[in-house]
Write a protein that holds these residues in place. Structure first.
Motif, mmCIF file in Angstrom:
data_model
loop_
_atom_site.group_PDB
_atom_site.id
_atom_site.type_symbol
_atom_site.label_atom_id
_atom_site.label_comp_id
_atom_site.label_asym_id
_atom_site.label_seq_id
_atom_site.Cartn_x
_atom_site.Cartn_y
_atom_site.Cartn_z
ATOM 1 N N GLY A 4 0.783 -1.228 0.000
ATOM 2 C CA GLY A 4 0.000 0.000 0.000
ATOM 3 C C GLY A 4 0.821 1.287 0.000
ATOM 4 N N GLN A 5 2.143 1.205 0.018
ATOM 5 C CA GLN A 5 2.991 2.402 0.071
ATOM 6 C C GLN A 5 3.899 2.551 -1.154
ATOM 7 N N GLY A 6 4.130 1.493 -1.882
ATOM 8 C CA GLY A 6 5.036 1.547 -3.024
ATOM 9 C C GLY A 6 6.432 1.086 -2.633
ATOM 10 N N SER A 7 7.422 1.519 -3.391
ATOM 11 C CA SER A 7 8.814 1.120 -3.168
ATOM 12 C C SER A 7 9.613 2.255 -2.552
ATOM 13 N N ILE A 8 10.477 1.891 -1.621
ATOM 14 C CA ILE A 8 11.334 2.869 -0.951
ATOM 15 C C ILE A 8 12.785 2.494 -1.241
ATOM 16 N N PRO A 9 13.578 3.423 -1.808
ATOM 17 C CA PRO A 9 14.980 3.097 -2.099
ATOM 18 C C PRO A 9 15.792 2.955 -0.810
ATOM 19 N N LEU A 10 16.621 1.925 -0.766
ATOM 20 C CA LEU A 10 17.478 1.704 0.396
ATOM 21 C C LEU A 10 18.929 2.061 0.114
ATOM 22 N N THR A 11 19.300 2.175 -1.152
ATOM 23 C CA THR A 11 20.653 2.596 -1.516
ATOM 24 C C THR A 11 20.552 3.897 -2.295
ATOM 25 N N ARG A 12 21.626 4.646 -2.282
ATOM 26 C CA ARG A 12 21.661 5.900 -3.042
ATOM 27 C C ARG A 12 21.751 5.576 -4.528
ATOM 28 N N THR A 13 21.150 6.409 -5.351
ATOM 29 C CA THR A 13 21.202 6.163 -6.791
ATOM 30 C C THR A 13 22.602 6.368 -7.349
ATOM 31 N N ASP A 14 23.432 7.156 -6.671
ATOM 32 C CA ASP A 14 24.794 7.370 -7.149
ATOM 33 C C ASP A 14 25.798 6.419 -6.496
ATOM 34 N N GLU A 15 25.315 5.488 -5.702
ATOM 35 C CA GLU A 15 26.186 4.504 -5.069
ATOM 36 C C GLU A 15 26.538 3.452 -6.113
ATOM 37 N N ASN A 16 27.785 3.395 -6.509
ATOM 38 C CA ASN A 16 28.205 2.514 -7.598
ATOM 39 C C ASN A 16 28.555 1.123 -7.086
ATOM 40 N N LEU A 17 27.528 0.339 -6.806
ATOM 41 C CA LEU A 17 27.732 -1.031 -6.374
ATOM 42 C C LEU A 17 27.812 -1.935 -7.596
ATOM 43 N N THR A 18 28.666 -2.940 -7.520
ATOM 44 C CA THR A 18 28.707 -3.908 -8.607
ATOM 45 C C THR A 18 27.460 -4.771 -8.526
ATOM 46 N N LEU A 19 27.210 -5.496 -9.602
ATOM 47 C CA LEU A 19 26.041 -6.365 -9.637
ATOM 48 C C LEU A 19 26.123 -7.420 -8.534
ATOM 49 N N ARG A 20 27.299 -7.945 -8.320
ATOM 50 C CA ARG A 20 27.507 -8.952 -7.268
ATOM 51 C C ARG A 20 27.232 -8.366 -5.876
ATOM 52 N N GLU A 21 27.719 -7.129 -5.627
ATOM 53 C CA GLU A 21 27.518 -6.491 -4.322
ATOM 54 C C GLU A 21 26.040 -6.205 -4.045
ATOM 55 N N ILE A 22 25.318 -5.708 -5.047
ATOM 56 C CA ILE A 22 23.906 -5.386 -4.841
ATOM 57 C C ILE A 22 23.085 -6.662 -4.657
ATOM 58 N N GLU A 23 23.445 -7.723 -5.393
ATOM 59 C CA GLU A 23 22.752 -9.005 -5.224
ATOM 60 C C GLU A 23 22.998 -9.579 -3.835
ATOM 61 N N GLN A 24 24.240 -9.506 -3.377
ATOM 62 C CA GLN A 24 24.574 -10.022 -2.051
ATOM 63 C C GLN A 24 23.859 -9.234 -0.958
ATOM 64 N N LYS A 25 23.835 -7.917 -1.096
ATOM 65 C CA LYS A 25 23.156 -7.074 -0.116
ATOM 66 C C LYS A 25 21.655 -7.377 -0.094
ATOM 67 N N ALA A 26 21.066 -7.538 -1.279
ATOM 68 C CA ALA A 26 19.635 -7.860 -1.369
ATOM 69 C C ALA A 26 19.342 -9.231 -0.767
ATOM 70 N N ALA A 27 20.190 -10.199 -1.053
ATOM 71 C CA ALA A 27 19.975 -11.556 -0.536
ATOM 72 C C ALA A 27 20.083 -11.583 0.994
ATOM 73 N N GLU A 28 21.079 -10.901 1.539
ATOM 74 C CA GLU A 28 21.239 -10.872 2.997
ATOM 75 C C GLU A 28 20.057 -10.182 3.676
ATOM 76 N N LEU A 29 19.615 -9.067 3.116
ATOM 77 C CA LEU A 29 18.495 -8.339 3.700
ATOM 78 C C LEU A 29 17.191 -9.129 3.572
#
Length: 182
Positions: free
Chosen positions: A146-171
């Motif tokens: 009922g609220q939509g999506s809330i960004p948890l990382t900054r849009t200018d944060e240059n995470l690699t694909l592996r780092e963002i996947e790992q962070k998402a999986a852990e969370l």
């Protein structure tokens, strides 16, 4: 930087106080002062920069002064965001209390402190937005019912694909919710 235990996960979010922002604000400030100095010297008819060629005030001196003033305004804006540390804050996921708190500092005024609070049972999923190309973008979102999506990382944060996947999986594992990719 983050801190985790079995029941609480706190993630600190870096704001505008980054070395790259300070560097750009400083370079822009010095460059705009140079433009303003050249424009002012052409208006006064004096050459304040010894090794430069004298320019006429109309139209080059006016344009140089305009660029100098515009640069000073933009530089002032950058220095203010650095001073106020806009965008910094934390994400707190508390399984024991069943709440998620998201805090960010904004610009001074009525909404300087941005504080969002949700129940964990309202979290639908953790999602990843991946856009490749010249302007690659990888952002981690939390979908709230009922609220939509809330960004948890900054849009200018240059995470690699592996780092963002790992962070998402852990969370997602910590919150016990699925992962979506869009």
């Amino acid at each position: 930087m983050s801190w985790r235990s079995d029941l609480i996960w706190i993630e600190l979010i870096a704001g505008s106080r980054k070395p790259s922002n300070v560097c750009w604000a400083f370079i822009l400030f010095l460059g705009s002062l140079g433009f303003l100095l050249v424009g002012t010297s052409s208006y006064l008819g004096r050459n304040f920069i010894p090794s430069s060629q004298q320019i006429i005030f109309f139209p080059q001196g006016i344009v140089m002064s305009f660029y100098g003033i515009a640069g000073l305004f933009i530089s002032s804006y950058l220095w203010c965001t650095i001073l106020w540390n806009v965008g910094s804050g934390y994400d707190r996921f508390d399984i024991k209390e069943g709440i998620v708190c998201i805090f960010r500092w904004g610009f001074p005024g009525k909404n300087r402190r941005i504080f969002l609070r949700f129940l964990m049972k309202d979290i639908q999923s953790i999602s990843i937005e991946v856009k490749e190309g010249i302007y690659a973008r990888r952002v981690l979102y939390m979908k709230i019912r009922g609220q939509g999506s809330i960004p948890l990382t900054r849009t200018d944060e240059n995470l690699t694909l592996r780092e963002i996947e790992q962070k998402a999986a852990e969370l997602a594992y910590f919150l016990r919710v699925p992962i979506e990719v869009f």
